[in-house]
Design a protein around this motif. Structure first.
Motif, PDB file in Angstrom:
ATOM      1  N   GLU A   1      -9.397 -21.356 -31.241  1.00  0.00           N
ATOM      2  CA  GLU A   1     -10.663 -20.742 -30.827  1.00  0.00           C
ATOM      3  C   GLU A   1     -10.781 -19.299 -31.306  1.00  0.00           C
ATOM      4  N   THR A   2      -9.703 -18.723 -31.837  1.00  0.00           N
ATOM      5  CA  THR A   2      -9.739 -17.367 -32.376  1.00  0.00           C
ATOM      6  C   THR A   2     -10.058 -17.429 -33.871  1.00  0.00           C
TER       7      THR A   2
ATOM      8  N   LEU B   1     -12.981 -27.429 -35.017  1.00  0.00           N
ATOM      9  CA  LEU B   1     -12.900 -26.057 -34.513  1.00  0.00           C
ATOM     10  C   LEU B   1     -12.144 -25.164 -35.502  1.00  0.00           C
ATOM     11  N   ALA B   2     -11.016 -25.655 -36.017  1.00  0.00           N
ATOM     12  CA  ALA B   2     -10.225 -24.887 -36.988  1.00  0.00           C
ATOM     13  C   ALA B   2     -11.062 -24.585 -38.229  1.00  0.00           C
ATOM     14  N   GLN B   3     -11.798 -25.564 -38.712  1.00  0.00           N
ATOM     15  CA  GLN B   3     -12.669 -25.350 -39.871  1.00  0.00           C
ATOM     16  C   GLN B   3     -13.713 -24.286 -39.549  1.00  0.00           C
TER      17      GLN B   3
ATOM     18  N   VAL C   1      -2.772 -24.797 -28.352  1.00  0.00           N
ATOM     19  CA  VAL C   1      -3.270 -25.100 -29.690  1.00  0.00           C
ATOM     20  C   VAL C   1      -4.765 -24.790 -29.725  1.00  0.00           C
ATOM     21  N   ARG C   2      -5.490 -25.297 -28.756  1.00  0.00           N
ATOM     22  CA  ARG C   2      -6.932 -25.036 -28.675  1.00  0.00           C
ATOM     23  C   ARG C   2      -7.205 -23.537 -28.544  1.00  0.00           C
TER      24      ARG C   2
END
Length: 166
Positions: free
Chosen positions: A59-60, A87-89, A54-55
């Motif tokens: 991170e992409t 991170l997603a944001q 998931v991480r």
């Protein structure tokens, strides 16, 4: 990215609903994050009580995509927390749908993304790095293919074989 209302999509695309090219997920998800309506192309991930992949995906560059995580419906730990929401944001993801749990709800609710999950759980997941990405997943009574389109709002979640307009 502005999202079309799921009710309007359903009303405008009855033939697609009837053919199965447009599918409605069972109403089992709770809404989190600041974006209560979101849409985008789907990236699929299948994991079980392990959020390493998931991480890695978050991170992409998201480029307005939606990460759909099939966590097997596990209610024993969280697959997404506040750090991953941020991170997603930051990476430009439109949203995350988790067939499982999330945690750090107050932090996620402060993120400018949409998140749908079954529930919350305070326990973090394992970190073994086991899973599959870009694979067919089956969640909430619906088969979802990598690359399909997801539309989500307060009324529900739709999966379409193609990008839709009204």
């Amino acid at each position: 990215m502005a999202s079309l209302a799921t009710t309007d999509i359903c009303d405008a695309h009855i033939p697609l609903l009837n053919s199965g090219d447009l599918r409605v997920l069972q109403p089992i998800f709770q809404s989190y994050g600041l974006c209560r309506a979101f849409s985008g192309p789907v990236v699929t991930l299948k994991v079980f009580e392990d959020n390493v992949m998931v991480r890695e995906l978050l991170e992409t560059k998201g480029e307005g995509r939606v990460l759909v995580v099939d966590g097997g419906g596990s209610m024993r730990c969280a697959l997404v927390g506040g750090n991953l929401g941020q991170l997603a944001q930051n990476m430009g993801w439109a949203g995350i749908v988790v067939n499982g749990c999330i945690r750090d709800v107050d932090e996620i609710n402060g993120c400018d993304i949409g998140v749908k999950a079954l529930a919350t759980h305070p326990r973090k997941s394992n970190r073994r790095g086991i899973g599959e990405k870009n694979v067919l997943v089956h969640i909430a009574g619906t088969i979802i293919h990598d690359g399909e389109w997801l539309y989500a709002d307060g009324d529900g979640i739709l999966i379409s074989k193609t990008e839709l307009s009204i």
